[in-house]
Design a protein around this motif. Structure first.
Motif, PDB file in Angstrom:
ATOM      1  N   GLY A  26     -35.614 -16.677 -17.646  1.00 34.91           N
ATOM      2  CA  GLY A  26     -34.323 -16.031 -18.312  1.00 34.91           C
ATOM      3  C   GLY A  26     -33.643 -15.294 -17.434  1.00 34.91           C
ATOM      4  O   GLY A  26     -32.462 -14.859 -17.974  1.00 34.91           O
ATOM      5  N   GLU A  28     -41.369 -17.745 -18.480  1.00 37.29           N
ATOM      6  CA  GLU A  28     -40.195 -17.155 -19.130  1.00 37.29           C
ATOM      7  C   GLU A  28     -39.378 -16.040 -18.568  1.00 37.29           C
ATOM      8  O   GLU A  28     -38.024 -16.165 -18.582  1.00 37.29           O
ATOM      9  CB  GLU A  28     -40.599 -17.024 -20.730  1.00 37.29           C
ATOM     10  CG  GLU A  28     -41.151 -17.981 -21.215  1.00 37.29           C
ATOM     11  CD  GLU A  28     -39.938 -19.064 -21.489  1.00 37.29           C
ATOM     12  OE1 GLU A  28     -38.724 -18.749 -21.786  1.00 37.29           O
ATOM     13  OE2 GLU A  28     -40.464 -20.398 -21.444  1.00 37.29           O
ATOM     14  N   LYS A  76     -33.725 -12.607 -15.549  1.00 36.78           N
ATOM     15  CA  LYS A  76     -34.077 -11.133 -15.353  1.00 36.78           C
ATOM     16  C   LYS A  76     -34.665 -10.937 -14.047  1.00 36.78           C
ATOM     17  O   LYS A  76     -34.619 -10.014 -13.390  1.00 36.78           O
ATOM     18  CB  LYS A  76     -34.630 -10.508 -16.559  1.00 36.78           C
ATOM     19  CG  LYS A  76     -33.701 -10.365 -17.708  1.00 36.78           C
ATOM     20  CD  LYS A  76     -34.270  -9.628 -18.758  1.00 36.78           C
ATOM     21  CE  LYS A  76     -33.401  -9.443 -20.056  1.00 36.78           C
ATOM     22  NZ  LYS A  76     -33.990  -8.712 -21.240  1.00 36.78           N
TER      23      LYS A  76
END
Length: 385
Positions: A329, A325, A331
């Motif tokens: 995501g 994740e 980041k």
């Protein structure tokens, strides 16, 4: 060594997955110490609960490099054998009983899965599973995912995530486990010793979590990428005493860091970590030295400093999903960790490059692309600022 990575998808699924699998494929076979041969071997087929994946990208890693140099792995690989374990690809064949995946799905299998039944699994310590199942053979055109890993540790990759970035999930899970296991709090000062792939990942994860990161590295290239990944300070030295003093000088009243994470796997850096941490702080011996290695600590420092010493090994299915994740995501700067591309035929050259130029810190991971043009990256490889 380079390979052009296309930025558009093939025109149709048939260009990715043929109507029927070929009888043989190219694969890297480990025969012994620095003896890897690219050979034609039988294409595997899916048994009950299994998947066959056409490999889009298989990443080099420190464990595979050790296997290459030593010619074996005590727990995972006994030559002659296929090897490699960080990969992502496209499902080419589905075994009986599999309902969660279909031909054409983009997937990322983790390299292991716990049994769920042993003493450690029942204590939520799946990383220490007594029957931990490993998968190897990523450096090949096709790869069989065993039924337990299909059921417990294989993830669908969303369209916006490149498969070579998704393949970073397994090492990131190890790094994330080490960081989370250190009981960090936002605002903590964390020293990470080591500028290899996992050390850099721990730095990045710590920075994303709101910690102040001090990167302790040797080489200019490692210092540059550590800054790009969020390190607040760089300590660049090969002298242990200087490194300890430099880290402490960056903390209030020179008291030391809240957390020190060792990611080199040498006895001298284990000892450094203990000297860098403040009273009441925590040391995580993330790097695992060779069997039989001994270290020396000042017992007065440990006892009256009220230090917590711990180590972290491997990962769990839950942590693997957290890592996935983090990549999905956006980041996590996945592109910074892939510093080269090569076809399967140049795997030996990729390892040689990592052994040589990698020693200067300017090589992190090479994406081996067994089928050139099979799967594009989602955008170009990122460059250091």
């Amino acid at each position: 060594m380079s390979l052009t990575v296309p930025e558009v998808f093939p025109a149709s699924l048939s260009e990715i997955i043929p109507d029927s699998l070929p009888e043989t494929m190219l694969a890297a076979v480990l025969y012994g110490q620095e003896d890897v041969r690219i050979e034609q071997v039988p294409v595997p087929h899916a048994g009950p609960g299994e998947l066959i994946v056409r490999v889009s990208a298989a990443l080099t890693c420190g464990t595979d490099l050790k296997v290459f140099r030593r010619g074996y792995h005590a727990k995972m690989i006994h030559p002659p054998a296929l090897f490699g374990h960080e990969l992502a690809g496209v499902v080419a064949e589905v075994g009986e009983g599999v309902t969660n995946f279909a031909v054409g799905d983009r997937v990322m299998p983790i390299n292991s899965a716990p049994c769920g039944e042993c003493y450690f699994c029942k204590r939520a310590q799946e990383n220490l599973c007594e029957d931990l199942l490993f998968n190897n053979g990523a450096y090949a055109e096709y790869f069989r995912i065993s039924a337990r890993i299909v059921a417990k540790n294989t993830m669908l990759v969303p369209p916006h995530v490149s498969l070579e970035h998704a393949a970073l999930t397994e090492p990131l899970a190890c790094a994330l486990h080490g960081f989370q296991d250190s009981n960090p709090r936002p605002g903590d000062t964390v020293a990470v010793i080591g500028g290899g792939p996992l050390g850099l990942m721990i730095m990045h994860v710590a920075s994303l979590a709101g910690c102040k990161v001090i990167a302790v590295v040797k080489h200019d290239a490692q210092a540059a990428i550590a800054r790009a990944l969020g390190a607040a300070h760089i300590v660049q030295t090969t002298i242990a005493e200087d490194a300890v003093s430099a880290v402490r000088d960056l903390t209030p009243d020179k008291r030391g860091v809240d957390i020190a994470i060792e990611a080199v796997a040498l006895p001298e850096t284990w000892e450094q970590a203990v000297e860098m941490v403040r009273n009441g702080g925590l040391v995580n011996f993330f790097g695992g030295p060779e069997t039989g290695t001994k270290v020396q600590f000042d017992t007065n420092r440990l006892h009256y400093g009220d230090l917590t010493l711990k180590a972290t090994f491997h990962h769990t299915p839950a942590i693997c999903r957290d890592a996935f994740e983090l990549i999905a995501g956006g980041k996590f700067k996945a592109g910074l960790f892939i510093t080269g591309h090569a076809p399967l035929s140049e795997l030996n050259g990729a390892f040689a490059q990592l052994l040589n130029r990698g020693s200067q810190g300017n090589q992190i991971k090479t994406a081996i692309l067994p089928a050139s043009g099979l799967e594009p990256a989602a955008g170009k490889v990122e460059a250091l600022p």
